[in-house]
Scaffold this motif. Structure first.
Motif, short mmCIF file in Angstrom:
data_model
loop_
_atom_site.label_atom_id
_atom_site.label_comp_id
_atom_site.label_asym_id
_atom_site.label_seq_id
_atom_site.Cartn_x
_atom_site.Cartn_y
_atom_site.Cartn_z
N GLN A 71 0.48 -0.08 -6.93
CA GLN A 71 0.12 1.11 -6.14
C GLN A 71 0.73 2.36 -6.76
N HIS A 83 -3.93 -1.66 4.66
CA HIS A 83 -3.70 -0.26 4.27
C HIS A 83 -3.11 0.52 5.44
N LEU A 108 5.85 9.87 1.82
CA LEU A 108 5.05 8.74 1.38
C LEU A 108 5.12 7.66 2.45
N ALA A 111 -9.59 9.11 -7.00
CA ALA A 111 -8.71 10.16 -6.50
C ALA A 111 -9.46 11.47 -6.62
N ALA A 168 -4.48 8.69 -9.58
CA ALA A 168 -4.07 9.85 -8.78
C ALA A 168 -4.48 11.10 -9.54
N HIS A 177 4.99 8.07 -8.02
CA HIS A 177 5.73 6.96 -7.42
C HIS A 177 4.88 5.71 -7.58
N ASP A 194 0.87 -1.17 0.00
CA ASP A 194 0.00 0.00 0.00
C ASP A 194 0.91 1.22 0.00
N LEU A 195 0.56 2.24 -0.77
CA LEU A 195 1.40 3.43 -0.92
C LEU A 195 0.50 4.66 -0.89
N VAL A 196 0.76 5.58 0.05
CA VAL A 196 -0.05 6.79 0.16
C VAL A 196 0.84 8.01 0.35
N ALA A 197 0.43 9.14 -0.25
CA ALA A 197 1.11 10.41 -0.05
C ALA A 197 0.52 11.11 1.16
N ALA A 222 1.18 6.76 -6.11
CA ALA A 222 1.03 7.97 -5.30
C ALA A 222 1.77 9.10 -6.01
#
Length: 428
Positions: free
Chosen positions: A398, A117, A68, A295, A346, A407, A59-62, A400
């Motif tokens: 994923q 997540h 990140l 998004a 995104a 990314h 899982d990747l989030v900004a 972000a």
């Protein structure tokens, strides 16, 4: 059918954990200002934090444009699953910490499509959810949620957002920031499926439901709300915060087995009636295990999804200018038997980014389209990576975006051993 799909989907990944030092930062430019979207982008390597083979389910989030969060699970036959994360400093272009452990457990449920997540809230707290077995049946598991207030060094005792106590499926979670401190969470809830779903029930009794609740900064939960009484059983949900509240998208399910993408927004204290993002009219007798992604930026939102309503697989994406109240006609990004979907999206003020997987005779490939925020113009289409793995073993990629730089993290698998890989899409 639901039980069979999920039973096949459980991964036997090989992994481990340790206290290795972070990998060195990639020698690529760092962007703090959003570049002209018409400028050509290139794919560059993005070394991930040191992790042993067998890492998957990323899982990747900004977070607030300055870092990140990447989470993943390590698994090894005969050992306990390990849920870990690391934080990436965008300004310094470096991983801030070695992998830190969120949770460990023999009872952790690991599934190729129903993944954990991680999220950060405005008060600096980190929130993470994962899945925990609650019975012997293949699809008997709960959602559990924990919070850390010291950057991930210590985590609270996990709590369950649902209080039904049934030994049924609970998962496919979305999380979002509350307007004040705290977290919103939605999940697919199988409390009504016990003993009824196998007989084909699709109404209020026997169907998978979509539910949501919230937690305050003290990890105190609010009331559960049933948003939809009949939804697709094993497709991911996705949420994004608009200027008018959280927007939640998911795959619905009608009595006629139409499984189109629906959207609802939390308007004050109530969820708006779910409406189709687009009336694809896809009749599907079983769950495609291929949910939507959303998004948002201000009142603009984009939703990407997989469908085969036309008779062949497609990736579609649609734009909303009113926080999800309505959507323009979708754009078909890709079509044909090679399209796998597994879409990530995104959105920033300058462009929309859409990521998806293909698989043909030469193997799998990961593609990205950069488009104007209204999706009318495609600036560029890039092949991000070629994968050695096939089928479900590569999971869900994923995406972000921060400062105009995308990314990407994805899973590959060689000889049955999973590993995570990263790339950045930067101005040439």
């Amino acid at each position: 059918m639901r039980t069979a799909i999920l039973a096949l989907a459980v991964l036997g990944l090989v992994a481990g954990c340790g206290d290795e030092a972070p990998a060195p930062a990639a020698d690529v430019p760092s962007s703090t200002a959003i570049a002209d979207p018409a400028l050509e982008r290139v794919v560059t390597g993005w070394p991930l934090p040191a992790m042993l083979p067998g890492s998957a389910l990323p899982d990747l989030v900004a977070v607030d444009g300055d870092r990140l969060l990447l989470s993943w699970i390590n698994s090894q036959p005969g050992r306990r699953h390990i849920f870990q994360f690391s934080s990436y400093d965008l300004a310094g272009a470096r991983w801030e910490t070695a992998p830190a452990t969120i949770a460990v457990g023999n009872s952790m449920f690991v599934n190729w499509a129903d993944t954990p997540h991680i999220m950060a809230t405005a008060d600096g707290a980190l929130w993470a959810h994962w899945l925990q077995k609650n019975g012997d049946a293949p699809a008997a598991y709960d959602v559990v949620l924990a919070v850390s207030r010291d950057g991930g060094r210590r985590w609270s005792e996990p709590v369950r957002p649902h209080a039904d106590g049934t030994r049924t499926e609970h998962g496919f979670v979305s999380m979002w920031r509350q307007p004040q401190d705290g977290l919103g969470i939605a999940w697919l809830d199988g409390r009504n499926t016990a003993g009824a779903h196998a007989a084909g029930g699709v109404g209020a009794d026997g169907a998978m439901t979509l539910r949501a609740t919230s937690f305050d900064a003290g990890l105190r939960g609010g009331a559960e709300v049933e948003i939809d009484a009949s939804v697709c059983d094993c497709c991911q949900t996705s949420a994004a915060v608009t200027a008018r509240g959280p927007l939640l998208v998911y795959r619905g399910r009608t009595a006629g087995e139409v499984r189109d993408i629906l959207a609802t927004r939390l308007d004050g204290d109530a969820w708006t009636p779910p409406k189709p993002v687009h009336a694809d009219g896809w009749e599907m007798a079983a769950c495609p295990v291929n949910g939507p992604a959303v998004a948002a930026h201000g009142e603009a939102a984009v939703v990407g999804w997989y469908t085969a309503a036309s008779g062949e697989p497609e990736v579609r994406v649609a734009h909303s200018a009113d926080a999800g109240d309505s959507f323009a006609a979708p754009v078909v990004l890709d079509a044909g038997d090679a399209v796998h979907g597994r879409v990530a999206v995104a959105l920033d003020p300058a462009q929309a980014w859409i990521l998806w997987l293909r698989e043909d005779g030469e193997g799998q490939s990961l593609w990205l389209s950069r488009r104007s925020p209204d999706l009318a113009t495609e600036y560029q289409r890039l092949e991000v990576a070629r994968l050695a793995g096939r089928g479900r073993g590569t999971g869900f990629p994923q995406l972000a975006v921060a400062g105009g730089v995308a990314h990407v993290v994805w899973t590959d698998a060689v000889d049955g051993v999973a590993s995570l890989h990263g790339a950045r899409i930067v101005p040439r």
